[in-house]
Design an enzyme around this catalytic site. Sequence first.
Site, PDB file in Angstrom:
ATOM      1  NE  ARG A  62      -2.325  -1.715   3.294  1.00 45.27           N
ATOM      2  CZ  ARG A  62      -2.122  -2.987   3.634  1.00 45.27           C
ATOM      3  NH1 ARG A  62      -2.557  -3.954   2.851  1.00 45.27           N
ATOM      4  NH2 ARG A  62      -1.477  -3.296   4.735  1.00 45.27           N
ATOM      5  CD  GLU A  99       2.142 -10.862  16.333  1.00 48.40           C
ATOM      6  OE1 GLU A  99       1.515 -11.227  17.336  1.00 48.40           O
ATOM      7  OE2 GLU A  99       1.636 -10.170  15.433  1.00 48.40           O
TER       8      GLU A  99
END
Length: 179
Positions: A62, A99
């Site tokens: 994006r 993560e």
Amino acid sequence: MPKKTAVKDYIRTIVDFPHEGIMFRDVTTLFADPRGFRMAIDQMLHPYAGERIDKVVGLEARGFIMGGAIAHQLSVGFVPIRKKGKLPGRTLSQDYKLEYGEAIVEIHEDAIQPGEKVLVVDDLLATGGTASAGIKLIERLGGEIISCAFIVDLPDLGGRKVLEDLGMDVHVLCEFDGE
């Protein structure tokens, strides 16, 4: 429907996406609205009025949307930093931690010349992992990063501090608490 007066008003939250417990901040609703999109571009440009910028770097994916529009407005070049294996030319790679696991981003090795002033752009700042990797790539090419600009910051995840600890100026349009 209430009137939208801020960039944050155009961003929808999708609960439990991509999995349970996540509050996904969806900027596609901002991109789809001409007033909201213009507002975001204008606000991202404002802090850099009069500043020398040679290239805008957008982080996949994006960041390409915002970065391309900002580069156009500034009449400067746009450089994508992409996931490994997506760029056709000779590249430099940088790994970073997610993560759960690791990822690699790449930049064309001729995309930025030493001494060029660079603005790094993405939609969302979470842990700062992708942005940090992008910063390392730009610096390896000799680019001088003037700032990192994001639409959304998730302050609870600490990405802004990570970038500031790297000596970066960070500009965000809005924040959302939580993940």
